[in-house]
Design a protein around this motif. Structure first.
Motif, PDB file in Angstrom:
ATOM      1  N   ASN A   1       0.810  -1.224   0.000  1.00  0.00           N
ATOM      2  CA  ASN A   1       0.000   0.000   0.000  1.00  0.00           C
ATOM      3  C   ASN A   1       0.844   1.276   0.000  1.00  0.00           C
ATOM      4  O   ASN A   1       0.337   2.352  -0.327  1.00  0.00           O
ATOM      5  CB  ASN A   1      -0.932   0.017   1.216  1.00  0.00           C
TER       6      ASN A   1
ATOM      7  N   SER B   1      -3.741   1.703  -6.043  1.00  0.00           N
ATOM      8  CA  SER B   1      -4.518   2.209  -4.891  1.00  0.00           C
ATOM      9  C   SER B   1      -3.772   3.417  -4.330  1.00  0.00           C
ATOM     10  O   SER B   1      -2.900   3.295  -3.472  1.00  0.00           O
ATOM     11  CB  SER B   1      -4.680   1.116  -3.827  1.00  0.00           C
TER      12      SER B   1
ATOM     13  N   TRP C   1      -4.545   5.753  -2.406  1.00  0.00           N
ATOM     14  CA  TRP C   1      -4.834   6.266  -1.076  1.00  0.00           C
ATOM     15  C   TRP C   1      -3.656   6.085  -0.131  1.00  0.00           C
ATOM     16  O   TRP C   1      -3.403   6.945   0.737  1.00  0.00           O
ATOM     17  CB  TRP C   1      -6.077   5.586  -0.504  1.00  0.00           C
TER      18      TRP C   1
ATOM     19  N   THR D   1     -12.281  -4.044   3.176  1.00  0.00           N
ATOM     20  CA  THR D   1     -11.167  -3.380   2.497  1.00  0.00           C
ATOM     21  C   THR D   1     -11.183  -1.864   2.717  1.00  0.00           C
ATOM     22  O   THR D   1     -10.160  -1.206   2.478  1.00  0.00           O
ATOM     23  CB  THR D   1     -11.221  -3.663   0.992  1.00  0.00           C
TER      24      THR D   1
END
Length: 375
Positions: A20, A26, A28, A252
């Motif tokens: 991540n 993704s 974010w 999620t």
């Protein structure tokens, strides 16, 4: 052993736990880590500035709040750092840090804000607040309550009565650790004490705006605004975390929700409370009713000097009037011979030796007139 292809933006050697942080698919995680990293740097810089400006704080009422400000900064710095635990994947360490530090760090911030409200209320009404060590002890006591609650909660749910796996998203086998097996509702219920502290901050900040000492109203207004925005953030993430994620995004969305709440609330603390408090830390507020700079700075010394001038001028006037009365002839006396009445005038008047000598030679008469002797 099966291998997974790293997402776009992550290298081959990067562990799946940190996807991540670099996954461009993704975004974010990348956005939040940028804001969190900037917050860590900003909090550390402000902390150094606060400690460096401590010798220049002359107002004792403001100096007593430095301890609370430093504790608040440390907790805010911890909130920015805790954001990375919600961005990376779940394992034993990250899940334990999430469950324990989330409430502890927020409790530290709200405890410092609550004691600041107590200080401002006393200053706004009495003009004098409590000592710094008393404020720090009060904040420490409020913070330790949450530490005990979270410690007991972890011991009961992890050691004695471990829960079965609740999340089925542990394809890699990292989310099946016991600290991660916690329902969203239980996570929120463990923060009831923190919510009470937040409510107490909002309520206690209102009376500080109505005190008779107006110089403390600005600080109370900033604390009230900070508390209201924090309450709005908490209501939003709790509603999303408990109800919205289950209906829309599923598990999620849990980590992004909590990470966004951490970063947003930490930046609210930094912008709306820490920076204004730092700007007003070195200000010298004049108390109401006290003379300003250069106005009657030494009133007793000025009064004494004026008294001396008045006495001196009075003595001069007395001397001048006395001399005038000695030189001025009486209006009732008639002109007399220069040699008559010397003995009587000498008995009734005081003359200088030079005047006596002139009188004896006949150059000055008794009325102070210079005349030649008549032979």
């Amino acid at each position: 052993m099966a291998t997974t292809t790293p997402p776009q933006g992550c290298g081959i050697g990067v562990s799946s736990l940190y996807y991540n942080l670099c996954d461009l698919g993704s975004a974010w995680g990348i956005v939040l880590e940028s804001f969190a990293g900037a917050g860590v740097v900003a909090s550390f810089v402000v902390l150094v500035v606060v400690l460096a400006s401590l010798p220049f704080v002359t107002d004792k009422n403001r100096k007593n709040s430095v301890g609370l400000l430093v504790g608040f900064l440390i907790c805010t710095l911890g909130l920015f750092g805790l954001t990375f635990a919600f961005i990376v994947g779940k394992n034993l360490s990250t899940c334990a840090a999430r469950r324990f530090l989330f409430g502890v760090l927020f409790a530290g911030c709200f405890a410092c804000l609550l004691m600041q409200c107590v200080r401002l209320n006393l200053l706004a009404r009495r003009g004098q607040g409590p000592r710094g060590w008393a404020l720090c002890l009060g904040a420490l006591g409020l913070w330790l309550v949450e530490v005990v609650i979270n410690t007991e909660w972890l011991i009961i749910t992890v050691v004695r009565y471990p829960l079965p796996p609740l999340n089925a998203t542990a394809a890699l086998g990292v989310a099946t650790d016991t600290p991660c097996n916690i329902a969203n509702v239980d996570f929120v219920m463990a923060l009831i004490y923190v919510l009470n502290l937040l409510l107490a901050v909002v309520v206690a900040a209102v009376p500080a705006l109505t005190g008779k000492h107006k110089q403390w109203r600005q600080a109370g207004a900033f604390i009230l605004l900070t508390g209201l925005l924090s309450a709005a953030i908490w209501v939003a993430w709790i509603v999303m975390f408990v109800y919205g994620n289950g209906k829309k995004g599923g598990p999620t969305w849990d980590d992004p929700t909590l990470a966004i709440a951490l970063v947003t609330n930490a930046w609210v603390f930094l912008i709306l409370y820490i920076i204004p408090e730092l700007c007003s830390l070195t200000q010298e507020e004049e108390e109401e009713g006290q003379p300003g700079f250069g106005e009657d700075l030494y009133p007793s010394r000025g009064v004494g000097y004026e008294t001396i001038l008045k006495e001196h001028s009075g003595q001069n006037m007395f001397m001048e009037n006395k001399a005038f009365s000695m030189d001025e002839p009486n209006s009732g006396n008639k002109p007399v011979s220069p040699y008559s009445g010397y003995s009587g005038q000498l008995r009734n008047s005081v003359y200088q030796p030079t005047e006596l000598a002139l009188i004896s030679k006949g150059r000055v008469n008794g009325n102070g007139l210079h005349r030649k002797p008549q032979w």
